[in-house]
Design an enzyme around this catalytic site. Structure first.
Site, PDB file in Angstrom:
ATOM      1  CG  PHE A   1     -22.537  21.737   6.373  1.00  0.00           C
ATOM      2  CD1 PHE A   1     -22.218  21.510   7.873  1.00  0.00           C
ATOM      3  CD2 PHE A   1     -23.352  22.776   6.398  1.00  0.00           C
ATOM      4  CE1 PHE A   1     -22.344  22.202   8.993  1.00  0.00           C
ATOM      5  CE2 PHE A   1     -23.898  23.674   7.531  1.00  0.00           C
ATOM      6  CZ  PHE A   1     -23.289  23.363   8.739  1.00  0.00           C
ATOM      7  CB  THR A   2     -26.839  20.426   8.141  1.00  0.00           C
ATOM      8  OG1 THR A   2     -26.182  21.779   8.528  1.00  0.00           O
ATOM      9  CG2 THR A   2     -26.318  19.241   9.319  1.00  0.00           C
TER      10      THR A   2
ATOM     11  CG  ASP B   1     -19.454  24.990   2.152  1.00  0.00           C
ATOM     12  OD1 ASP B   1     -19.055  26.368   2.287  1.00  0.00           O
ATOM     13  OD2 ASP B   1     -20.240  24.499   2.656  1.00  0.00           O
TER      14      ASP B   1
ATOM     15  CE  LYS C   1     -20.098  28.594   9.811  1.00  0.00           C
ATOM     16  NZ  LYS C   1     -21.542  28.837   9.111  1.00  0.00           N
TER      17      LYS C   1
ATOM     18  NE  ARG D   1     -23.548  19.246  13.870  1.00  0.00           N
ATOM     19  CZ  ARG D   1     -24.028  20.158  12.951  1.00  0.00           C
ATOM     20  NH1 ARG D   1     -23.303  20.983  12.251  1.00  0.00           N
ATOM     21  NH2 ARG D   1     -25.240  20.443  13.053  1.00  0.00           N
TER      22      ARG D   1
ATOM     23  CG  PHE E   1     -29.089  19.723  14.105  1.00  0.00           C
ATOM     24  CD1 PHE E   1     -29.393  19.356  12.701  1.00  0.00           C
ATOM     25  CD2 PHE E   1     -28.434  20.887  13.994  1.00  0.00           C
ATOM     26  CE1 PHE E   1     -28.930  20.119  11.568  1.00  0.00           C
ATOM     27  CE2 PHE E   1     -28.064  21.694  13.059  1.00  0.00           C
ATOM     28  CZ  PHE E   1     -28.340  21.315  11.937  1.00  0.00           C
TER      29      PHE E   1
HETATM   30  N1  F0G Z   1     -21.108  25.258   4.927  1.00  0.00           N
HETATM   31  C1  F0G Z   1     -20.528  24.825   6.001  1.00  0.00           C
HETATM   32  C2  F0G Z   1     -19.334  24.023   5.925  1.00  0.00           C
HETATM   33  C3  F0G Z   1     -21.101  25.470   7.182  1.00  0.00           C
HETATM   34  O1  F0G Z   1     -20.360  25.030   8.222  1.00  0.00           O
HETATM   35  C4  F0G Z   1     -22.138  26.334   7.328  1.00  0.00           C
HETATM   36  C5  F0G Z   1     -22.590  26.798   8.702  1.00  0.00           C
HETATM   37  C6  F0G Z   1     -22.538  26.750   5.942  1.00  0.00           C
HETATM   38  C7  F0G Z   1     -22.155  26.045   5.006  1.00  0.00           C
HETATM   39  C8  F0G Z   1     -24.201  27.455   6.198  1.00  0.00           C
HETATM   40  O2  F0G Z   1     -23.909  28.618   6.262  1.00  0.00           O
HETATM   41  O3  F0G Z   1     -25.016  29.197   8.616  1.00  0.00           O
HETATM   42  O4  F0G Z   1     -24.187  30.981   6.991  1.00  0.00           O
HETATM   43  O5  F0G Z   1     -26.183  29.558   6.379  1.00  0.00           O
HETATM   44  N2  F0G Z   1     -22.461  26.178   9.611  1.00  0.00           N
HETATM   45  C9  F0G Z   1     -22.637  26.432  11.041  1.00  0.00           C
HETATM   46  C10 F0G Z   1     -22.049  25.739  11.732  1.00  0.00           C
HETATM   47  C11 F0G Z   1     -24.162  26.712  11.238  1.00  0.00           C
HETATM   48  O6  F0G Z   1     -22.462  25.922  13.220  1.00  0.00           O
HETATM   49  O7  F0G Z   1     -21.199  24.739  11.613  1.00  0.00           O
HETATM   50  P1  F0G Z   1     -24.808  29.840   7.003  1.00  0.00           P
END
Ligand code: F0G
Length: 458
Positions: free
Chosen positions: A125-126, A216, A259, A383, A450
């Site tokens: 994940f990014t 995670d 989420k 993505r 991105f």
């Molecule tokens: N891990 C996962 C799997 C995520 O999808 C995200 C965030 C994070 C960690 C980081 O969490 O944003 O609270 O700092 N995902 C968002 C998305 C940004 O749009 O998928 P965060």
């Protein structure tokens, strides 16, 4: 028998009007935003499927809890309510709140990764990979191959490939691994779950080498729903129980509460490892705030605590995921290429197949997300190659197999009529897909490009 319609297990008592705009207006706004949907103003968006992060609708119980925020600097009652929710629902003893998920990842990466160590993840994940790399870690993809194939309908594409883990240990030794970072409902794979059987096998393997699993757990409850629906032996178990079993295989977790936890801001780190907890507590005061608030207001912690109890309601989670499936099935039935099975939080259009005339270097998913906004005011997100960034060592683009547009569904926010509008727009674009043009990047930030990159049409 045909399955009966299931309506939302809640009713609406407050609404937020949204603006309807013309195609010309949206075309101008998209150009101004450099063909990056992150750079659009929210007020110019009709149906916002950019992300499911922080976009949830809170319940009246959560909102009333906001008024009970104890805004003391230290030891707020809401911290203890959150700690209790985490202990009861996730099963971890120690809690460190953070302002959002990436802050928990930052602390975990800094404390648990030694320079040069590998961090196996079931796909990247990014932010997770970025923090691991900043701590000197090396990302190692250990997800099963099926996950990299959008058209493969395997029901547990989030599974970890133990053979890949074994290969790493055989080549580098177990000491070269910091920990296993395991994500439920893998975001970048299309919201795909792992099975409990796979997790159990991974945990047994990891135990042999004394390697901890740190989840995670951002979309854990969505994964639990798929386990309940798809995995033998779980059909009659409440998601609440399934979650406790899942978390029992880990030493700890980081989470973006924005989420699963049904709030607009927040995150935390939780663990059963006391020495890790002690160090994390020391670190959180440097970067976030005192260890009993970690950058959150008391009211925010109360909303998260209540959201945690609401997310384990079986009717809620069923209706949430069935709405995502509803949108996905409408798009799929029209013959549009998408990631299957339909994931837990989003529908992912396969931009490579949707736009075969646009090479990956011309950012087909970015172009498709832009075209969708111009067509209907629906905002999705790229993505693909833009999200994947560049290899820090060679400077080359990472070229992910998956080149996707994510249509992410906020929780408890839109109705299925909104989903119909989205599906009809995808269908209209598909019918005229050869008109969509590739893009050229005109501005590229160094990391997490991105979010802020700008493009122009070729
Ligand atoms: N891990 C996962 C799997 C995520 O999808 C995200 C965030 C994070 C960690 C980081 O969490 O944003 O609270 O700092 N995902 C968002 C998305 C940004 O749009 O998928 P965060």
């Amino acid at each position: 028998m045909k399955t009966r319609t299931m309506a939302e297990p809640y009713k609406i008592k407050m609404v937020e009007p949204i603006k309807m705009t013309t195609r010309e207006y949206r075309a101008a706004k998209m150009r101004e935003a450099g063909y990056n949907t992150f750079l659009l103003k929210s007020e110019d968006v009709y149906i916002d499927l950019l992300t499911d992060s922080g976009t949830n609708a809170m319940s009246d119980w959560q909102w009333s809890g906001m008024l009970l925020g104890d805004e003391a600097y230290a030891g707020a009652r809401n911290f203890y309510n959150l700690e209790k929710a985490v202990q009861e629902i996730y099963g971890f003893k120690f809690l460190v709140p953070t302002h959002q998920g990436r802050a928990a990842e930052h602390i975990t990466s800094q404390l648990r990764i030694k320079r040069g160590q590998y961090v196996p993840m079931n796909m990247y994940f990014t932010t997770t990979r970025e923090h691991a790399e900043r701590a000197g870690g090396i990302f190692y993809d250990c997800i099963i191959d099926e996950a990299h194939d959008a058209a493969n309908p395997f029901p547990f594409k989030g599974n970890v490939d133990i053979a890949k883990l074994q290969k790493l240990v055989d080549q580098k030794g177990a000491d070269a691994i910091a920990y296993l970072s395991v994500a439920p409902c893998v975001n970048m794979a299309g919201g795909q779950p792992f099975s409990m059987a796979n997790l159990r096998a991974v945990a047994a393997w990891a135990k042999k080498y004394n390697l901890p699993i740190i989840f995670d757990a951002t979309r854990a409850i969505e994964n639990c729903y798929f386990v309940q629906q798809r995995e033998p032996g779980y059909a009659n178990k409440p998601v609440r129980e399934i979650l406790r079993e899942m978390m029992s295989y880990g030493e700890g977790m980081t989470i973006s509460s924005k989420k699963d936890n049904l709030v607009n801001i927040g995150g935390f780190l939780a663990t059963n490892n006391e020495s890790f907890f002690t160090k994390a507590k020391e670190m959180v005061v440097v970067f976030e705030g005192l260890h009993t608030y970690g950058g959150l207001a008391g009211r925010d912690m109360e909303a998260i605590a209540r959201g945690i109890y609401e997310m384990v309601d079986d009717a809620y989670i069923a209706s949430r995921i069935r709405q995502v499936e509803y949108l996905g099935n409408r798009i799929k039935d029209a013959g549009i290429p998408l990631v299957v099975p339909i994931g837990g939080h989003a529908v992912f259009l396969d931009a490579k197949k949707f736009l075969p005339h646009i090479p990956q270097e011309q950012f087909p998913a970015q172009a498709l997300a832009s075209a969708l906004y111009v067509d209907s005011g629906v905002r999705g997100m790229e993505r693909g190659i833009v999200s994947a960034g560049r290899d820090h060592a060679t400077g080359e683009h990472h070229k992910p197999k998956l080149e996707l547009v994510r249509l992410t569904i906020p929780r408890r926010v839109y109705t299925n009529l909104h989903m119909d509008v989205v599906a009809e727009s995808c269908i209209a674009l598909y019918e005229e897909r050869e008109k969509i043009k590739g893009l050229r990047m005109t501005y590229e930030p160094e990391s997490l490009r991105f979010f802020q990159a700008r493009f122009e049409e070729l």
